[in-house]
Scaffold this motif. Structure first.
Motif, PDB file in Angstrom:
ATOM      1  N   SER A 136     -12.328   2.220  18.018  1.00  0.00           N
ATOM      2  CA  SER A 136     -12.110   1.098  18.914  1.00  0.00           C
ATOM      3  C   SER A 136     -13.386   0.303  19.169  1.00  0.00           C
ATOM      4  CB  SER A 136     -11.503   1.639  20.198  1.00  0.00           C
ATOM      5  OG  SER A 136     -11.748   0.789  21.234  1.00  0.00           O
ATOM      6  N   LEU A 137     -14.528   0.919  18.941  1.00  0.00           N
ATOM      7  CA  LEU A 137     -15.782   0.173  19.091  1.00  0.00           C
ATOM      8  C   LEU A 137     -16.145  -0.525  17.788  1.00  0.00           C
ATOM      9  CD1 LEU A 137     -17.744   2.758  21.236  1.00  0.00           C
ATOM     10  CD2 LEU A 137     -17.025   0.499  21.973  1.00  0.00           C
ATOM     11  N   GLN A 143     -17.719   5.334   9.062  1.00  0.00           N
ATOM     12  CA  GLN A 143     -18.599   5.458  10.231  1.00  0.00           C
ATOM     13  C   GLN A 143     -17.988   6.388  11.277  1.00  0.00           C
ATOM     14  OE1 GLN A 143     -18.938   1.247  11.030  1.00  0.00           O
ATOM     15  NE2 GLN A 143     -21.056   1.191  10.339  1.00  0.00           N
ATOM     16  N   GLU A 151     -20.906  14.614  16.270  1.00  0.00           N
ATOM     17  CA  GLU A 151     -20.458  15.229  17.526  1.00  0.00           C
ATOM     18  C   GLU A 151     -20.349  16.741  17.376  1.00  0.00           C
ATOM     19  OE1 GLU A 151     -19.720  14.016  20.734  1.00  0.00           O
ATOM     20  OE2 GLU A 151     -20.888  12.358  19.905  1.00  0.00           O
TER      21      GLU A 151
ATOM     22  N   ARG B  78     -12.909  -5.003  15.110  1.00  0.00           N
ATOM     23  CA  ARG B  78     -14.147  -5.417  15.760  1.00  0.00           C
ATOM     24  C   ARG B  78     -13.939  -6.554  16.748  1.00  0.00           C
ATOM     25  NH1 ARG B  78     -18.906  -4.091  11.362  1.00  0.00           N
ATOM     26  NH2 ARG B  78     -18.552  -1.860  11.570  1.00  0.00           N
ATOM     27  N   SER B  81     -11.797  -4.056  21.612  1.00  0.00           N
ATOM     28  CA  SER B  81     -12.321  -2.753  22.032  1.00  0.00           C
ATOM     29  C   SER B  81     -11.419  -2.185  23.104  1.00  0.00           C
ATOM     30  CB  SER B  81     -13.721  -2.909  22.613  1.00  0.00           C
ATOM     31  OG  SER B  81     -14.653  -2.684  21.608  1.00  0.00           O
ATOM     32  N   MET B  82     -11.317  -0.880  23.108  1.00  0.00           N
ATOM     33  CA  MET B  82     -10.477  -0.262  24.120  1.00  0.00           C
ATOM     34  C   MET B  82     -11.258   0.824  24.850  1.00  0.00           C
ATOM     35  SD  MET B  82      -6.705   1.308  23.666  1.00  0.00           S
ATOM     36  CE  MET B  82      -5.901   2.196  24.991  1.00  0.00           C
ATOM     37  N   VAL B  83     -11.146   0.824  26.155  1.00  0.00           N
ATOM     38  CA  VAL B  83     -11.735   1.892  26.957  1.00  0.00           C
ATOM     39  C   VAL B  83     -10.586   2.785  27.406  1.00  0.00           C
ATOM     40  CG1 VAL B  83     -13.042   2.455  29.033  1.00  0.00           C
ATOM     41  CG2 VAL B  83     -13.643   0.441  27.695  1.00  0.00           C
ATOM     42  N   VAL B  88     -14.718   8.841  27.960  1.00  0.00           N
ATOM     43  CA  VAL B  88     -15.148   9.503  26.730  1.00  0.00           C
ATOM     44  C   VAL B  88     -16.562   9.060  26.416  1.00  0.00           C
ATOM     45  CG1 VAL B  88     -14.690   9.793  24.286  1.00  0.00           C
ATOM     46  CG2 VAL B  88     -12.799   9.394  25.840  1.00  0.00           C
ATOM     47  N   VAL B  89     -17.462  10.011  26.265  1.00  0.00           N
ATOM     48  CA  VAL B  89     -18.813   9.653  25.837  1.00  0.00           C
ATOM     49  C   VAL B  89     -19.205  10.526  24.649  1.00  0.00           C
ATOM     50  CG1 VAL B  89     -19.671   8.825  28.050  1.00  0.00           C
ATOM     51  CG2 VAL B  89     -19.850  11.250  27.506  1.00  0.00           C
ATOM     52  N   PHE B  90     -20.067   9.975  23.804  1.00  0.00           N
ATOM     53  CA  PHE B  90     -20.586  10.757  22.697  1.00  0.00           C
ATOM     54  C   PHE B  90     -21.644  11.709  23.229  1.00  0.00           C
ATOM     55  CE2 PHE B  90     -19.524   6.616  20.605  1.00  0.00           C
ATOM     56  CZ  PHE B  90     -18.417   7.088  19.941  1.00  0.00           C
ATOM     57  N   ASN B  91     -21.804  12.826  22.511  1.00  0.00           N
ATOM     58  CA  ASN B  91     -22.776  13.827  22.912  1.00  0.00           C
ATOM     59  C   ASN B  91     -24.178  13.368  22.516  1.00  0.00           C
ATOM     60  OD1 ASN B  91     -24.041  16.116  23.682  1.00  0.00           O
ATOM     61  ND2 ASN B  91     -22.982  17.490  22.263  1.00  0.00           N
ATOM     62  N   SER B  92     -24.636  12.320  23.191  1.00  0.00           N
ATOM     63  CA  SER B  92     -25.975  11.793  22.942  1.00  0.00           C
ATOM     64  C   SER B  92     -26.418  11.068  24.208  1.00  0.00           C
ATOM     65  CB  SER B  92     -25.962  10.857  21.741  1.00  0.00           C
ATOM     66  OG  SER B  92     -25.015   9.841  21.922  1.00  0.00           O
ATOM     67  N   TYR B 100     -24.084   2.242  20.455  1.00  0.00           N
ATOM     68  CA  TYR B 100     -23.215   2.609  19.326  1.00  0.00           C
ATOM     69  C   TYR B 100     -22.593   1.420  18.583  1.00  0.00           C
ATOM     70  CZ  TYR B 100     -19.675   5.017  16.590  1.00  0.00           C
ATOM     71  OH  TYR B 100     -18.915   5.478  15.557  1.00  0.00           O
ATOM     72  N   ILE B 104     -23.342   0.306  14.606  1.00  0.00           N
ATOM     73  CA  ILE B 104     -22.399   0.334  13.476  1.00  0.00           C
ATOM     74  C   ILE B 104     -22.155  -1.063  12.917  1.00  0.00           C
ATOM     75  CG2 ILE B 104     -21.225   2.486  14.100  1.00  0.00           C
ATOM     76  CD1 ILE B 104     -19.081   0.824  15.382  1.00  0.00           C
ATOM     77  N   ARG B 105     -22.575  -2.082  13.685  1.00  0.00           N
ATOM     78  CA  ARG B 105     -22.485  -3.437  13.146  1.00  0.00           C
ATOM     79  C   ARG B 105     -23.756  -3.807  12.378  1.00  0.00           C
ATOM     80  NH1 ARG B 105     -19.084  -3.065  17.113  1.00  0.00           N
ATOM     81  NH2 ARG B 105     -17.276  -4.417  17.330  1.00  0.00           N
ATOM     82  N   ARG B 148     -20.522   0.297  27.026  1.00  0.00           N
ATOM     83  CA  ARG B 148     -20.515   0.457  25.579  1.00  0.00           C
ATOM     84  C   ARG B 148     -19.495  -0.483  24.920  1.00  0.00           C
ATOM     85  NH1 ARG B 148     -18.995   6.357  24.356  1.00  0.00           N
ATOM     86  NH2 ARG B 148     -17.064   5.473  25.137  1.00  0.00           N
ATOM     87  N   ALA B 149     -18.374  -0.687  25.603  1.00  0.00           N
ATOM     88  CA  ALA B 149     -17.349  -1.574  25.049  1.00  0.00           C
ATOM     89  C   ALA B 149     -17.722  -3.036  25.264  1.00  0.00           C
ATOM     90  CB  ALA B 149     -16.001  -1.279  25.692  1.00  0.00           C
ATOM     91  N   VAL B 152     -20.569  -5.146  22.911  1.00  0.00           N
ATOM     92  CA  VAL B 152     -20.246  -5.773  21.624  1.00  0.00           C
ATOM     93  C   VAL B 152     -19.434  -7.053  21.830  1.00  0.00           C
ATOM     94  CG1 VAL B 152     -20.389  -3.655  20.293  1.00  0.00           C
ATOM     95  CG2 VAL B 152     -18.203  -4.305  21.286  1.00  0.00           C
TER      96      VAL B 152
END
Lengths: 230, 358
Positions: A136-137, A143, A151, B78, B81-83, B88-92, B100, B104-105, B148-149, B152
């Motif tokens: 979604s991002l 990717q 993760e 692209r 975007s959806m929340v 939800v977060v990445f482990n970083s 993020y 990726i762009r 994060r959403a 972008v």
């Protein structure tokens, strides 16, 4: 009993004096198994990622099949590779039999099921909503797969360590395809097998101790990473 | 041309329908709120619009181009975007999380560093930049997800109950960010909620979803003041729903008989029509003596229950017509309302919404 004790002391001496032959065998063992693990990891982790990411018919059955091969007997893999590369085999022309190269290949094949299977298990432990979030991002499928692998990095590192442990400790495959040639294809496990038969207990014990040390290190790292997973 | 058109959309999961025959339009630069009770199908609908799931029937167009989930459609994804509802977060680190979408762009590190810095400040997250996002509280995680959403700048930002897990303060902050996003013309927002007040505060357009179908769709005023079905009415705060029959009518003023009692309402339905009368509890006034007001309907009732909830008090009344009304707690205290008291209630004719029974 004294004989074993004497052997043990001699073994320690061989190690702390960096005996040339002992070190050479240990280094060869390490490099062959590390290389096999590296090659298998480069291939299997993305493959596991793809298998986990996409849905297709027969996926469940394929995963079960892969899991069945976790405990494939090492001699069977040895036999398979041997037949493939023996002079009369389909790849015999490459003249690879009884070289370190083929030992790397054999071990890589041996640990492939474990690596793919454990990668899939590791990835299925990642919350599905992370995949959705990545997509979604704006992530492409590739990717998104990379993101999910990242993760699950601690579980995947555990999988790699386990695979390396299996590779370095196996004897069946390397002895069949490598041939245990002194100074060329002799590794820790094959050397122990041979030296014990020949009564060279000190050398066997020294090599065994080193192998044990490597296993302990692997397990230590495994523990560290499995704890970080949470 | 609408930004997004949803046509005949349906979704079945294991033979059971979750969504049926959904037709909606979303306009550029608006906040559209999908409003409905839990498990009405809000998330399923948003996931399809967000190109995360495929519909069973029907299709979606964006700028008149049909789009589909699945098959490498990152180009379209692209724009959207959806929340998700659950943070939800990445482990970083928080910084990496927010970066993020830009990474990726393939944007340059310079641009990423500037934008992430800006965004973290905007969301008040700069002090967490190097903290692992997993270590944050639920509310902070949701802010990270939103940052994060939004970083972008998607043309369409979909938020699934974004404030569901947040405390009042954080929820207010997030509402501000949502309004900012649309007012600064960065994009269009489609969000779901089951919170009435929140819907009222934020929405330009409202779609009410019930059991997988859209029961009403329109601008905020229309939906909130002219609900078309009893379900919508009940859901948007018309707590009093009375069923009766129109027994008399002069022009648009009709008399409805409810059990043994009569109410004057505005309706042009023919005599004999069975109707539901929907009434918000805040549109009822209480007085101790018979008032002389312009309100057409005044009745004597007995108080059944008084619940003081600051700043409003809910009063349950029983008489010929059972009613619930909502008055300020200070007036409830001034009138010294207690259970068993006899009071007069007045209802403005214009406050009642009459819906003929189907």
């Amino acid at each position: 009993m004294t004989e074993i004790w004497q052997g043990f002391l001699k073994a320690v001496e061989l190690i702390i004096t960096f005996d040339r032959e002992v070190m050479e065998i240990a280094l060869r063992s390490l490099s062959i198994s590390l290389l096999a693990t590296l090659i298998a990891s480069i291939l299997c982790i993305p493959l596991g990622g793809i298998l986990q990411f996409y849905f297709f018919t027969g996926k469940r059955a394929l995963i079960s099949l892969i899991q069945t091969f976790y405990s494939v007997p090492t001699v069977l893999v040895g036999l398979f590779v041997f037949l493939l590369f023996s002079r009369l085999g389909p790849l015999g022309g490459l003249n690879l039999l009884f070289t370190p190269t083929i030992m790397v290949l054999g071990q890589a094949i041996l640990i492939t099921p474990i690596l793919i299977g454990l990668t899939i298990s590791a990835l299925s432990g990642v919350d599905k909503s992370l995949k959705d979030t990545a997509l979604s991002l704006g992530a492409t499928n590739t990717q998104a797969i990379i993101t999910i692998i990242k993760e699950a990095r601690f579980s995947i590192i555990s999988a790699i360590l386990l695979a390396f442990g299996r590779a370095i400790s196996e004897v069946g495959c390397v002895i069949m395809v490598g041939g245990n040639i002194r100074g060329f294809t002799r590794v820790l496990t094959t050397a122990i097998a041979l030296e014990t038969q020949r009564g060279e207990i000190e050398l066997s014990l020294a090599l065994g101790l080193i192998l044990l040390l490597i296993s302990l290190t692997v397990n230590l790292l495994l523990n560290i990473y499995q704890q970080r997973k949470v | 041309m609408s930004l997004i058109t949803v046509t005949n959309l349906g979704k079945n999961i294991q033979g059971r329908f979750i969504l049926k025959n959904i037709n909606l339009k979303f306009e550029k630069g608006e906040i559209s709120v999908i409003f409905g009770p839990t498990s009405a199908g809000k998330t399923t609908l948003l996931r399809i619009i967000g190109l995360l799931d495929e519909p069973t029937t029907g299709f979606i167009t964006i700028n008149d181009l049909e789009v589909k989930a699945g098959i490498n459609n990152a180009l379209f994804r692209r724009k959207i975007s959806m929340v998700l509802q659950k943070p939800v977060v990445f482990n970083s680190s928080v910084w990496d999380n927010v970066a993020y979408g830009l990474r990726i762009r393939g944007l340059s590190y310079e641009i990423i560093r500037n934008k992430v810095g800006e965004t973290l400040n905007h969301f008040g997250l700069e002090k967490y930049a190097s903290v692992n996002a997993r270590k944050l509280s639920g509310g902070e995680m949701q802010k990270v997800a939103l940052a994060r959403a939004m970083i972008v700048e998607p043309e369409i930002l979909i938020l699934d109950e974004p404030m569901a897990n947040l405390d009042v303060k954080t929820s207010g902050e997030v509402e501000e960010k949502i309004k900012d996003y649309v007012y600064s013309e960065k994009g269009t927002i489609i969000m779901s909620t089951h919170d009435l007040q929140q819907g009222q505060r934020l929405a330009d357009q409202i779609s009410v979803i019930h059991n997988g179908t859209i029961t009403q769709y329109g601008d905020k005023g229309t939906v909130f003041y002219h609900p078309e079905t009893v379900e919508v009415a009940r859901f948007i705060g018309f707590d009093n729903i009375l069923t009766g029959i129109i027994v008399d009518r002069i022009a648009d003023l009709s008399v409805v008989k409810i059990s043994q009692h009569y109410l004057e309402v505005i309706s042009n339905e023919p005599v004999g029509t069975e109707v539901d009368i929907c009434l918000r509890p805040e549109d009822i006034t209480i007085s101790l003596n018979r008032p002389s007001t312009s309100a057409r309907n005044t009745y004597l009732c007995e108080i059944k229950k008084v619940s003081y909830l600051n700043p409003l008090t809910r009063v349950k009344l029983d008489g010929n017509i059972p009613l619930t009304c909502l008055i300020t707690s200070s007036s409830a205290r001034d009138l010294q309302l207690t259970t068993g008291m006899q009071v007069y209630v007045s209802i403005k004719t214009t406050a009642m919404r009459v819906i003929p029974k189907k």
